[in-house]
Design an enzyme around this catalytic site. Structure first.
Site, PDB file in Angstrom:
ATOM      1  N   GLN A   1     -47.490  43.006 117.501  1.00 61.55           N
ATOM      2  CA  GLN A   1     -46.513  42.297 118.345  1.00 61.55           C
ATOM      3  C   GLN A   1     -45.798  43.304 119.258  1.00 61.55           C
ATOM      4  OE1 GLN A   1     -45.775  39.244 119.136  1.00 61.55           O
ATOM      5  NE2 GLN A   1     -47.263  38.313 117.757  1.00 61.55           N
ATOM      6  N   SER A   2     -46.559  44.023 120.041  1.00 57.87           N
ATOM      7  CA  SER A   2     -45.961  45.071 120.874  1.00 57.87           C
ATOM      8  C   SER A   2     -45.431  44.515 122.192  1.00 57.87           C
ATOM      9  CB  SER A   2     -47.019  46.146 121.155  1.00 57.87           C
ATOM     10  OG  SER A   2     -46.549  47.046 122.145  1.00 57.87           O
ATOM     11  N   ASN A   3     -44.135  44.699 122.407  1.00 58.64           N
ATOM     12  CA  ASN A   3     -43.550  44.369 123.712  1.00 58.64           C
ATOM     13  C   ASN A   3     -44.059  45.333 124.771  1.00 58.64           C
ATOM     14  OD1 ASN A   3     -41.565  42.319 122.765  1.00 58.64           O
ATOM     15  ND2 ASN A   3     -40.811  44.069 121.594  1.00 58.64           N
TER      16      ASN A   3
END
Ligand SMILES: *Cc1c(COP(=O)(O)O)cnc(C)c1O
Length: 359
Positions: A91-93
C-alpha cells in the site's frame, strides 16, 4: 560562491535562488493551505493546533511524495530518462504518486511492491493505492520479502535497458538528496506563513519513514535561520537515534546538492520512535483513537503514517513534551488511499444494517 556565503548568513532570497537553479517539473498545488483544529487544540489545552495540508498537494490524490517528485522528475527529464523504476510496500503512497508523476510527463513506470506488512487481505493487496497505481498505468512486480526487492529492482532495470529504455531509479520513498529538496521548499512555505503571521510555532510535527520529509524540513528551517523544534514521529524505524542520524546525514547530502552547507550540531530535530508499535503498517488502539479524534473534527488520517504521527502528538501533549499553551503545526503528509487497504479494521460489520466488508 557568493550564493553559498549568503545562505550561510541565513538570507531567504538566496535559498529561493538555490532551489530555482535545480531541475524541477511543476506538479504541486502550492503553497498548501494551513487550517486550525480549534476543538482538538482546546481538548489538549494547546495555544493552537494547525494542520499544513500536504495531503492536498494535488497530484493523484495528494501527499508528500509530490513535492519530492517535482525535483526527481526534473532530474529524470534532465537525464533524458524514458521510464521510472521504484519500489515500496504493497500500500505504497510513494508508488502511487510516482506512477502519477510518470503518467503526467509521459514516462513509463515500473514498481516493485514488497510484501513487508503481514496483511494479506484482498483489500490490502488490491484496493487503495494498489488500485490507483494500476489505474495510473504502472507495471507492478511483487516481492514476497524485503530482502528480495534489490535483486528484483535490478532485474526490472535490466529488462528495461534490454528494451532500449533509459531507466531512472527513484530511491526508497523518494528520499534521495534530490527528492529531499521538495521539503526544503515546504519549509520555506512554513517560514513565510510564520513571518506573515508574526509568530513562530513552538513545535512542528510530522511522520517520518524514509526520512526525506523530515530531512528537507530540517535543512530548510536551518537555511532560513528558524530555530523552533521539529519532531519526527517514526512509523518504521524503532531506533530513534539511528533514524535521527540518518535524517541529519540526508539533510547534509541535500545541502551539498544545493551548494549549501548544513550544521547538524545546530539542528533542532527530535525523533520519537515510541509509536512504531508492532512495526511499519501495523497499529493498535492509540492510532485508532488518534484517527477517531481527528475524524471528529473533520480531518481524515491513515493508519500507517498520519494516524501514527497524530498519536505521537497526543502522546507528546500527555507527557508534557508539548506543553499547555504551545502552538503546534502538524504536517499532514497524505496517505488516505492506504486506509482502504485496511477497510475491514475500520468498518466492522457490527450492525445488521452495515454492508458486509469483504476481506
Ligand atoms: C512516505 C510517507 C511519509 C513519510 O515520509 P518520508 O519522507 O518517507 O519520511 C509520511 N506520510 C505519508 C502519507 C507517506 O506516504
Amino acid at each position: 560562491m557568493t550564493r553559498r556565503s549568503a545562505v550561510a548568513a541565513g538570507a531567504a532570497r538566496p535559498l529561493e535562488a538555490l532551489l530555482a537553479a535545480r531541475p524541477r517539473h511543476a506538479l504541486v498545488h502550492a503553497p498548501t493551505p494551513i487550517e486550525s483544529l480549534a476543538r482538538t487544540a482546546a481538548r489538549l489545552s494547546l495555544g493552537a493546533l494547525d494542520v499544513k495540508r500536504d495531503d492536498c498537494t494535488g497530484l493523484v490524490g495528494g501527499g508528500n511524495k509530490a513535492r519530492k517528485l517535482e525535483f526527481l522528475i526534473g532530474d529524470a527529464l534532465a537525464q533524458r530518462a524514458t521510464c521510472l523504476i521504484t519500489s515500496g510496500a504493497v500500500q505504497s503512497n510513494h508508488v502511487r504518486q510516482t506512477a502519477g508523476a510518470a503518467a503526467r510527463v509521459g514516462l513509463r513506470c515500473e514498481a516493485v511492491l514488497v510484501r513487508r506488512v503481514p496483511v494479506r487481505t484482498v483489500a490490502y493487496e488490491s484496493s487503495g493505492n494498489v488500485l490507483l497505481s494500476r489505474l495510473l498505468g504502472a507495471s507492478l512486480h511483487w516481492a514476497d520479502a524485503p530482502g528480495d526487492a534489490p535483486a528484483m529492482i535490478d532485474r526490472v532495470r535490466a529488462g528495461a535497458e534490454g528494451r532500449g529504455e533509459r531507466p531512472y531509479v527513484v530511491g526508497f520513498g523518494g528520499s534521495t538528496p534530490v527528492g529531499t529538496l521538495g521539503y526544503v521548499e515546504c519549509a520555506r512555505e512554513i517560514v513565510a506563513h510564520e513571518r506573515a503571521a508574526g509568530r513562530t510555532y513552538d513545535h512542528v510535527l510530522v511522520a517520518t519513514g524514509s526520512g526525506g520529509t523530515l530531512a528537507g524540513l530540517a535543512l530548510g528551517f536551518a537555511l532560513a535561520g528558524r530555530e523552533a523544534p521539529l519532531l519526527g514521529i517514526s512509523v518504521l524505524d524503532p531506533e530513534a537515534e539511528k533514524h535521527r542520524a540518518h535524517v541529519l546525514g540526508l539533510a547534509a547530502d541535500a545541502a551539498a546538492a544545493l551548494g549549501a552547507s548544513f550544521d547538524a550540531r545546530a539542528a533542532r530535530v527530535e525523533v520519537d520512535a515510541s509509536c512504531v508499535g508492532e512495526g511499519y503498517g501495523l497499529y493498535g488502539a492509540a492510532v485508532r483513537d488518534a484517527i477517531a479524534i481527528a475524524a471528529a473534527e473533520g480531518l481524515l488520517l491513515d493508519p500507517v503514517y498520519t494516524g501514527k504521527a497524530f498519536a505521537g502528538l497526543l502522546r507528546a501533549a500527555e507527557r508534557g513534551t508539548i506543553r499547555a499553551g504551545d502552538r503546534v503545526l502538524f504536517l499532514h503528509t497524505g496517505g488516505l488511499p492506504g486506509l482502504f487497504g485496511y477497510a475491514a479494521d475500520f468498518a466492522p460489520p457490527t450492525s445488521s444494517r452495515a454492508p458486509a466488508v469483504p476481506t
